[in-house]
Design an enzyme around this catalytic site. Structure first.
Site, PDB file in Angstrom:
ATOM      1  N   TYR A 184     -32.473  15.169  -8.389  1.00 12.09           N
ATOM      2  CA  TYR A 184     -32.058  16.534  -8.731  1.00 12.09           C
ATOM      3  C   TYR A 184     -30.614  16.560  -9.248  1.00 12.09           C
ATOM      4  O   TYR A 184     -30.003  15.522  -9.457  1.00 12.09           O
ATOM      5  CB  TYR A 184     -32.337  17.460  -7.541  1.00 12.09           C
ATOM      6  CG  TYR A 184     -33.812  17.434  -7.244  1.00 12.09           C
ATOM      7  CD1 TYR A 184     -34.726  17.891  -8.205  1.00 12.09           C
ATOM      8  CD2 TYR A 184     -34.327  16.848  -6.084  1.00 12.09           C
ATOM      9  CE1 TYR A 184     -36.096  17.801  -8.000  1.00 12.09           C
ATOM     10  CE2 TYR A 184     -35.705  16.755  -5.873  1.00 12.09           C
ATOM     11  CZ  TYR A 184     -36.576  17.230  -6.833  1.00 12.09           C
ATOM     12  OH  TYR A 184     -37.932  17.132  -6.659  1.00 12.09           O
ATOM     13  N   ARG A 231     -26.966  14.397   1.704  1.00 14.49           N
ATOM     14  CA  ARG A 231     -28.120  13.509   1.613  1.00 14.49           C
ATOM     15  C   ARG A 231     -28.122  12.788   0.266  1.00 14.49           C
ATOM     16  O   ARG A 231     -28.003  13.432  -0.795  1.00 14.49           O
ATOM     17  CB  ARG A 231     -29.418  14.290   1.775  1.00 14.49           C
ATOM     18  CG  ARG A 231     -30.606  13.371   2.013  1.00 14.49           C
ATOM     19  CD  ARG A 231     -31.892  14.129   2.257  1.00 14.49           C
ATOM     20  NE  ARG A 231     -32.786  13.372   3.133  1.00 14.49           N
ATOM     21  CZ  ARG A 231     -34.117  13.336   3.003  1.00 14.49           C
ATOM     22  NH1 ARG A 231     -34.714  14.007   2.052  1.00 14.49           N
ATOM     23  NH2 ARG A 231     -34.848  12.625   3.830  1.00 14.49           N
ATOM     24  N   ARG A 322     -43.309  13.205   6.821  1.00 19.40           N
ATOM     25  CA  ARG A 322     -44.751  13.419   6.904  1.00 19.40           C
ATOM     26  C   ARG A 322     -45.251  13.487   8.340  1.00 19.40           C
ATOM     27  O   ARG A 322     -46.147  14.287   8.650  1.00 19.40           O
ATOM     28  CB  ARG A 322     -45.476  12.309   6.131  1.00 19.40           C
ATOM     29  CG  ARG A 322     -45.316  12.456   4.619  1.00 19.40           C
ATOM     30  CD  ARG A 322     -45.614  11.168   3.879  1.00 19.40           C
ATOM     31  NE  ARG A 322     -44.556  10.196   4.104  1.00 19.40           N
ATOM     32  CZ  ARG A 322     -44.630   8.927   3.773  1.00 19.40           C
ATOM     33  NH1 ARG A 322     -45.725   8.458   3.220  1.00 19.40           N
ATOM     34  NH2 ARG A 322     -43.607   8.122   4.002  1.00 19.40           N
TER      35      ARG A 322
HETATM   36  C1  8OZ Z   1     -41.448  17.357  -3.016  1.00 19.02           C
HETATM   37  C2  8OZ Z   1     -41.798  18.231  -3.997  1.00 19.02           C
HETATM   38  C3  8OZ Z   1     -40.821  18.958  -4.636  1.00 19.02           C
HETATM   39  C4  8OZ Z   1     -39.493  18.784  -4.297  1.00 19.02           C
HETATM   40  C5  8OZ Z   1     -37.129  16.374  -2.710  1.00 19.02           C
HETATM   41  C6  8OZ Z   1     -36.905  18.771  -2.783  1.00 19.02           C
HETATM   42  O1  8OZ Z   1     -37.810  15.379  -2.890  1.00 19.02           O
HETATM   43  C7  8OZ Z   1     -37.706  17.722  -2.939  1.00 19.02           C
HETATM   44  C8  8OZ Z   1     -39.138  17.892  -3.307  1.00 19.02           C
HETATM   45  C9  8OZ Z   1     -40.132  17.177  -2.665  1.00 19.02           C
HETATM   46  O2  8OZ Z   1     -35.950  16.289  -2.364  1.00 19.02           O
END
Ligand code: 8OZ
Length: 366
Positions: A184, A231, A322
């Site tokens: 991201y 993170r 999970r």
């Molecule tokens: C799964 C689907 C969409 C986003 C991440 C915020 O992996 C997510 C995310 C996980 O950090």
């Protein structure tokens, strides 16, 4: 089975934790209209609370342009903060500690999510090609080529994180975690594959780390460093990121973050993104010397491997994703060596109570 290291207390910043089993931030795509967390979310987080346990609430966009998936919660409106307050109250009623993860997806979005239908923003105008994007209607479409942020737009981006941090404080959270992982926005800036800028935010590791550090600093100004975590996923390739020299980059990032005296650092050990099932690259341990404050590791741990990692000094706490989806009382189960419920991947994202609040806890023993 007692797992004595995993079930020993730990202080992170301002908070005393009773054990080291952390609930990882988990995207579930179930927010209500206006991307407001609903009553089911309060039930879900309440179910996963243990006395003195840390929960990190799911990635939450700090501004509308930071959204890239349907029904992910926000923290940019008063209604969203009100919805989160119900979640926080449910966790506090059971003695838990809850942080909110502050998120901006950057280019991992689509114009259909963007106010005014404009293109998503990114460090550089490079599209993700290995994955498809969602639309708000849950369609899958190719990612568009994002618009590279102008230098003079970056202060407003930092202010969006600051506002999100303020709203999280008003909602009653115990702290916030800056999402610098998983492909991201902040990781798009960090990694050489997605950041081709030639200004103060690109090029050298110093420059590529600048936005993460400025965002973290802004969030610290709201919360105090002892209630802020970060993170990272140093070896991540998911979302077409990746760095030419992850150890060089992250040894620098960790050394700079260490100067900020954060509550904790949280690192994902795997190479891949959401739901990876792979082996941990051994390199994660090469970064340990650069971070001596509390370290949370995440990614495919069992109770035994978590306990061993803590005993060996590789981590101070371990986050479970999970297994926490499928086991609301995961800490109790791990402590007792009880069997775990299997998770159902088909209900990870979207929908309602099924696969969210209907996983059973162990029957209480007399
Ligand atoms: C799964 C689907 C969409 C986003 C991440 C915020 O992996 C997510 C995310 C996980 O950090």
């Amino acid at each position: 089975m007692s797992l004595p290291s995993l079930f020993s207390p730990l202080r992170i910043g301002r908070h005393d934790l009773a054990h080291r089993v952390v609930m990882a931030p988990l995207t579930r795509m179930r927010a209500g209209p206006g991307n407001v967390p609903n009553g089911l979310a309060a039930t879900y987080y309440g179910q996963r609370t243990s006395e003195g346990g840390l929960l990190i609430a799911e990635a939450t966009q700090v501004t509308p342009s930071g959204q890239g998936y349907p029904a992910t919660p926000g923290i940019h409106s008063a209604e969203q903060a009100q919805g989160w307050k119900k979640v926080v109250d449910a966790v506090h009623a059971r003695g838990g500690v809850i942080f909110l993860q502050l998120w901006h997806v950057g280019r991992s979005s689509h114009s259909s999510f963007q106010p005014g239908g404009v293109l998503p923003v990114a460090p550089s105008a490079i599209a993700i090609t290995s994955l498809a994007s969602f639309t708000p209607e849950w369609k899958q479409v190719p990612y568009e080529t994002p618009r590279a942020l102008a230098l003079d737009e970056i202060p407003a981006l930092i202010e969006a994180y600051r506002d999100g941090a303020r709203n999280a404080l008003a909602a009653g959270f115990d702290g916030v975690e800056v999402h610098g992982a998983n492909g991201y926005l902040l990781e798009q800036f960090l990694h050489s594959r997605s950041n081709k800028r030639s200004d103060a935010y690109g090029g050298t590791v110093d420059n590529r780390a600048r936005l993460l550090l400025e965002v973290t600093q802004a969030v610290i100004e709201v919360w105090g460093a002892d209630r802020v975590g970060v993170r990272l996923s140093p070896f991540n390739l998911y979302g077409d990121v990746g760095d030419d020299d992850p150890i060089g980059l992250y040894s620098h990032v960790l050394a700079r973050l260490a100067e900020l005296d954060l509550a904790y650092l949280h690192m994902i050990v795997g190479r891949d993104g959401p739901g990876f099932d792979g082996e941990s690259p051994p390199e994660i341990d090469d970064l340990r010397p650069f971070w001596r404050k509390p370290l949370i590791l995440a990614g495919g741990f069992t109770g035994e491997s978590a306990d061993a990692a803590i005993r060996a000094g590789r981590a101070d706490a371990v986050a479970f994703g999970r297994q926490f989806i499928a086991n609301p009382d995961l800490p109790q189960r791990l402590r007792r060596g009880a069997p775990l419920n299997a998770y159902n991947r088909s209900t990870f994202y979207g929908g309602g109570a099924a696969g969210y609040t209907d996983y059973p806890a162990l029957e209480m023993e007399g």
